[in-house]
Design an enzyme around this catalytic site. Structure first.
Site, mmCIF file in Angstrom:
data_model
loop_
_atom_site.group_PDB
_atom_site.id
_atom_site.type_symbol
_atom_site.label_atom_id
_atom_site.label_comp_id
_atom_site.label_asym_id
_atom_site.label_seq_id
_atom_site.Cartn_x
_atom_site.Cartn_y
_atom_site.Cartn_z
ATOM 1 C CB ALA C 75 -0.945 0.005 1.189
ATOM 2 C CB THR C 76 4.196 2.105 1.348
ATOM 3 O OG1 THR C 76 3.861 1.843 2.712
ATOM 4 C CG2 THR C 76 5.144 3.282 1.268
ATOM 5 C CG ASN C 155 -3.467 3.249 10.381
ATOM 6 O OD1 ASN C 155 -3.963 4.224 9.823
ATOM 7 N ND2 ASN C 155 -2.328 3.328 11.046
ATOM 8 C CD GLN C 183 -5.287 -1.358 8.677
ATOM 9 O OE1 GLN C 183 -5.935 -2.364 8.978
ATOM 10 N NE2 GLN C 183 -4.000 -1.233 8.981
ATOM 11 C CG HIS C 205 1.146 -6.857 5.032
ATOM 12 N ND1 HIS C 205 1.165 -6.398 6.324
ATOM 13 C CD2 HIS C 205 1.391 -5.782 4.255
ATOM 14 C CE1 HIS C 205 1.434 -5.096 6.329
ATOM 15 N NE2 HIS C 205 1.575 -4.702 5.092
ATOM 16 C CB THR C 241 10.645 -9.749 -12.426
ATOM 17 O OG1 THR C 241 11.725 -9.524 -13.327
ATOM 18 C CG2 THR C 241 10.180 -11.192 -12.550
ATOM 19 C CB CYS C 326 2.882 1.333 9.456
ATOM 20 S SG CYS C 326 1.384 0.497 8.976
HETATM 21 C C1 LIG Z 1 20.419 -6.667 -15.480
HETATM 22 C C2 LIG Z 1 19.077 -6.559 -14.875
HETATM 23 N N1 LIG Z 1 18.720 -5.439 -14.215
HETATM 24 C C3 LIG Z 1 17.525 -5.305 -13.638
HETATM 25 C C4 LIG Z 1 16.593 -6.300 -13.696
HETATM 26 C C5 LIG Z 1 15.276 -6.065 -13.041
HETATM 27 O O1 LIG Z 1 15.094 -6.886 -11.934
HETATM 28 P P1 LIG Z 1 13.647 -7.062 -11.299
HETATM 29 O O2 LIG Z 1 12.743 -7.461 -12.420
HETATM 30 O O3 LIG Z 1 13.799 -8.084 -10.275
HETATM 31 O O4 LIG Z 1 13.217 -5.757 -10.762
HETATM 32 C C6 LIG Z 1 16.910 -7.493 -14.390
HETATM 33 C C7 LIG Z 1 15.974 -8.608 -14.579
HETATM 34 O O5 LIG Z 1 14.801 -8.586 -14.473
HETATM 35 C C8 LIG Z 1 18.176 -7.619 -14.981
HETATM 36 O O6 LIG Z 1 18.526 -8.725 -15.630
HETATM 37 C C1 LIG Z 2 -3.926 2.709 6.346
HETATM 38 C C2 LIG Z 2 -2.632 2.189 5.857
HETATM 39 N N1 LIG Z 2 -2.113 2.666 4.711
HETATM 40 C C3 LIG Z 2 -0.958 2.215 4.228
HETATM 41 C C4 LIG Z 2 -0.228 1.255 4.884
HETATM 42 C C5 LIG Z 2 1.068 0.818 4.285
HETATM 43 O O1 LIG Z 2 1.021 -0.504 3.847
HETATM 44 P P1 LIG Z 2 2.380 -1.276 3.489
HETATM 45 O O2 LIG Z 2 3.241 -1.165 4.686
HETATM 46 O O3 LIG Z 2 1.960 -2.651 3.201
HETATM 47 O O4 LIG Z 2 3.005 -0.605 2.355
HETATM 48 C C6 LIG Z 2 -0.723 0.738 6.106
HETATM 49 C C7 LIG Z 2 -0.013 -0.246 6.922
HETATM 50 O O5 LIG Z 2 1.110 -0.520 6.892
HETATM 51 C C8 LIG Z 2 -1.955 1.205 6.580
HETATM 52 O O6 LIG Z 2 -2.474 0.748 7.722
#
Ligand SMILES: Cc1ncc(COP(=O)(O)O)c(C=O)c1O
Ligand SMILES: Cc1ncc(COP(=O)(O)O)c(C=O)c1O
Lengths: 123, 387, 387, 123
Positions: C75-76, C155, C183, C205, C241, C326
């Site tokens: 959510a962030t 929250n 939430q 989560h 990815t 959080c």
């Molecule tokens: C050289 C390189 N940089 C960056 C990425 C990006 O990684 P990710 O998709 O886990 O963010 C990849 C592969 O996906 C990569 O092969």
């Molecule tokens: C209302 C609300 N917004 C945003 C978040 C952020 O979620 P996350 O930490 O999964 O990015 C939370 C809790 O962490 C939340 O309670």
């Protein structure tokens, strides 16, 4: 994004093309565009396409489409060639729109074959 | 489809399966330490300890201080944070940035975004073997050059850049040096205590860790501006609830890597040699990348006058890549291979075999015959060129 | 520590354990579909199908089209993408933005960042029960107001805002409406086909899904600017990815929620009432939030003249929260409670009990006596005020 | 971030303070600051602190520190109070630096108790 870009017909025609090859002493049409190359060769007997064979360089859709054309027109009268439309093939093989241009290469090859047959029979 | 039954997975550069030890560690954390590491109670502290342990594991792999690591969602985010965050924080130093044409899209696209914002980018070309000569790099640096980003191991070709040499040049010119280590961290030895690197991106799923988690190494004193805002986690540089199980998985993958890298590299080199020997006499074959010194887990070959998409289909049930690992769906010829001097036609026939810890010699044998057969079949199908 | 042995976890608003069905689904995907969904081979397509299925599951929960969902790391990130991406894309409409003082930090901090960039923010105060009156909201809108962001369920207090009413006002003023649903999604019915909402953030989560994955609902035709650049995944709006197992887990959690929400809410309401009845006669107790109509999984109470940190320690082995879920480590009194009119002293004694699917009546009984005992103990320890 | 903010001594003193309470007819010192309130009450016999009890409102470190002071000075001569230093307590209880101010409240309370005893004995 997720769907197989090749339907079962494409996969089957690509994996086991039964009309691939040459026709010794036959008449042939050839066209080349979009980086694709297609050749169709026919043995014509009594106004009928007795044998039709293809050779192709291109993506799986082009190869399968060439096979489809052979299956479709073998045993048909020569005149049927004129009625060739890409629409049915596009549908049967689920060719993505962006590949339309490639399938048109096939149309051109069919035309080219038609003309070659004409030249042969009208001296 | 019958072919779906027994995939022969030779696409480890795209992503890897979880190492069993990693999977086990993650399960343990999921059931007994699934708490929010930021929570102010003993359960939360338990999870925080898990995160700390993972930092120690990853730090050991890279030979750095655990506090120099930020957790991210992957190398894409790490690259964004490093390059956007680094360039913006140092805008006073100048608006000139240096990178290569053979970078991954997760670097190229970030620089493109900066270009739109008025930064000037030098897009350096590699030599024919994919390497960036040090003199070319140094010549590109100007007084207002403030950041350079270079890919350690190329994801398409396995070409390895001279990070030590490039980094030394950066140091002597006060240029911030970011390295995309997505294909190197956990796969080859990376000693950041000795390499002159300020920022390094990595991602767990390239070395048998979980997808959705990565890290950014930030050398002590390196200023970067956060790119996300939120709950203040991670010294406000990267907020969001820490995914404690993913982080534990990344830590464990790092720990496994620490003990396996040398063995892995020998294994990969043997298989890569087997593969190369098996196909190198195919007519018109062209190896893309370094002949020697490249990363042994990747072999990229093009072949004359064979259409790429058909080749890929004919190769099934091999799972191999054309174009870039990370977005292979695009039909455009690889810009990496174009930068090595390949024509569009040559580039489109390129196949990247990438091998991993689980790859077997029997699979390579299968790959060899599949490749030879596919090329032959497609050539047999093709008409002669215009007569 | 002995207390570590048997934690009584009442901090479900901070994070939840994995539902067993979610864990099982993730394991299956990890072992049989761990591929890169962007890979151009049948294994990759298998993973892409898994992602599509998850989108269908989440879409069913929210009653939206699967294509309106973007995967994020939580959510962030979703909040950042929605607010930064929305505000920047609509800068021509004006630079005035509206939000509340009781928002989560992952919203507050984003607006702070925009404020530094020259946007003007209206920080609306709630009524004493935490709700934002519609008239107050409408009165805050100006000709140049282009985006508003409102937290669906708070929250800390469980206060529920009138999203339908607020959204309708946004529609009639051409204001983009973002809702932080971290939430609420998966915890209460959310029907986005009928709610006038343009963007909604959520995170797995908080409803028994995995950590490290979330989503952003983007209504058809809503323009947002990407905040990360990379491999072109997800229509270039959010590259990287795709973590196929996490996404499958989020989908499964959504599916479980679809079938459980009503039962969950009854369960939570019964336990919350048991808890409230058990402690409401404690002298000087003060309930923070709505008396009726709030989210039943959260009960926030302050108590006069008891020190918060000591209360928290005395409550062990209860795992409950003070301040925000959080980032509870901060010692500052909760700005949410301050906005409800609580003094610093009142705010610091606040305890948030947050209950979940696994919470039992026996645990609530334990919580009741733990709370009563802790308050009594600390009061017994304290000297009279200055005589 | 990860370490328990309370060491075992703090946890023990906080959970089971054996010196909490009042001293009937005793002499007391009191101080209030930083939102903390601490009271120390003593029974003095022959220049010796025979009994020492605390009452405290504050965080766990403050409560544990008050208990620690009682344990330390019970049975000691009154003069020992003058030697009171917060340093040892800060260390024994691993009090985080940012709470130094709170522990100084305790120092002030000890002073206040010392003065009260003085006032009592020097008429
Ligand atoms: C050289 C390189 N940089 C960056 C990425 C990006 O990684 P990710 O998709 O886990 O963010 C990849 C592969 O996906 C990569 O092969
Ligand atoms: C209302 C609300 N917004 C945003 C978040 C952020 O979620 P996350 O930490 O999964 O990015 C939370 C809790 O962490 C939340 O309670």
């Amino acid at each position: 994004m997720t769907t197989d870009p090749f339907n079962t017909t494409v996969r089957e025609y690509f994996a086991n093309p039964s009309h691939c090859g040459e026709v010794a002493g036959g008449v042939a049409g050839y066209f080349e565009d979009h980086g694709m190359r297609i050749r169709l060769a026919a043995e014509v007997r009594d106004g009928t396409i007795a044998r039709l064979r293809f050779q192709a360089w291109g993506c799986p859709h082009v190869i399968a489409a060439a096979e489809a054309v052979c299956r479709r027109f073998e045993g048909q009268p020569v005149s049927a060639l004129e009625q060739f439309k890409t629409g049915q093939i596009m549908e049967d093989l689920a060719v993505p729109v962006e590949k339309t241009g490639r399938i048109l290469v096939l149309e051109d090859t069919v035309r080219s074959l038609g003309r070659a047959i004409e030249n042969l029979t009208t001296p | 489809m019958v072919t779906n039954a027994d995939p022969v997975y030779l696409d480890y550069a795209a992503t890897t399966p979880l190492d069993p030890r990693v999977a086990e560690r993650m399960r343990a954390v999921q059931s007994s330490a699934y708490f929010n590491p930021a929570s102010n109670h003993f359960a939360g502290r338990l999870s925080a300890t898990v995160v700390d342990e993972a930092a120690v594991q990853l730090a050991a792999l890279l030979n750095v201080d655990p506090t120099s690591l930020l957790w991210t969602s992957g190398a894409t985010e790490s690259n964004n944070l490093a390059i956007l965050g680094g360039a913006k924080q140092r805008e006073h130093r100048g608006k000139h940035l240096v990178t290569m044409r053979t970078e991954h899209k997760a670097v190229v696209d970030v620089f493109r975004a900066l270009e739109k914002q008025g930064f000037e980018i030098a897009w350096l070309a590699p030599d024919a073997d994919g390497r960036l000569p040090l003199e070319r790099f140094e010549a590109a640096l100007r007084d207002d050059t403030q950041l350079a980003s270079i890919l350690h191991i190329n994801n398409e070709t396995g070409v390895v850049q001279d990070i030590e040499g490039l980094g030394a040049i950066c140091r002597s010119h006060d240029v911030l040096f970011h390295v995309d280590g997505a294909q190197s961290a956990g796969k080859v030895p990376v000693d950041l205590a000795h390499l002159p690197v300020d920022l390094m991106s990595l991602t767990a799923h390239k070395f048998y860790g979980p997808k959705g988690v990565g890290a950014l190494f930030v050398a002590d004193g390196t200023p970067i501006a956060p790119q996300m805002f939120g709950g203040g986690q991670q010294r406000r540089l990267r907020p969001g609830t820490l995914p404690v199980d993913l982080i534990a998985g990344l830590g464990e993958a790092a720990s496994v890597a620490s003990s396996c890298i040398d063995k892995d590299l020998l294994h990969l080199a043997a298989l890569r040699d087997q593969l190369w020997k098996g196909i190198r006499d195919v007519e018109g074959l062209q190896r893309n990348g370094q002949d020697r010194g490249g990363y042994p887990g990747i072999l990229n070959v093009g072949v004359q006058d064979v259409e790429g998409e058909s080749l890929l289909l004919a190769l099934e049930p091999l799972c191999v890549a054309t174009g870039s690992a990370c977005n292979s769906r695009s039909q455009e010829p690889s810009s990496v291979l174009r930068a090595l001097g390949r024509s569009d036609l040559e580039a489109q026939s390129a196949i990247r075999f990438s091998l991993g810890r689980q790859t077997t010699s029997a699979e390579i044998e299968l790959a060899v015959s599949a490749y030879r057969n596919a090329v032959k079949k497609l050539r047999d199908l093709a008409p002669e060129r215009v007569r």
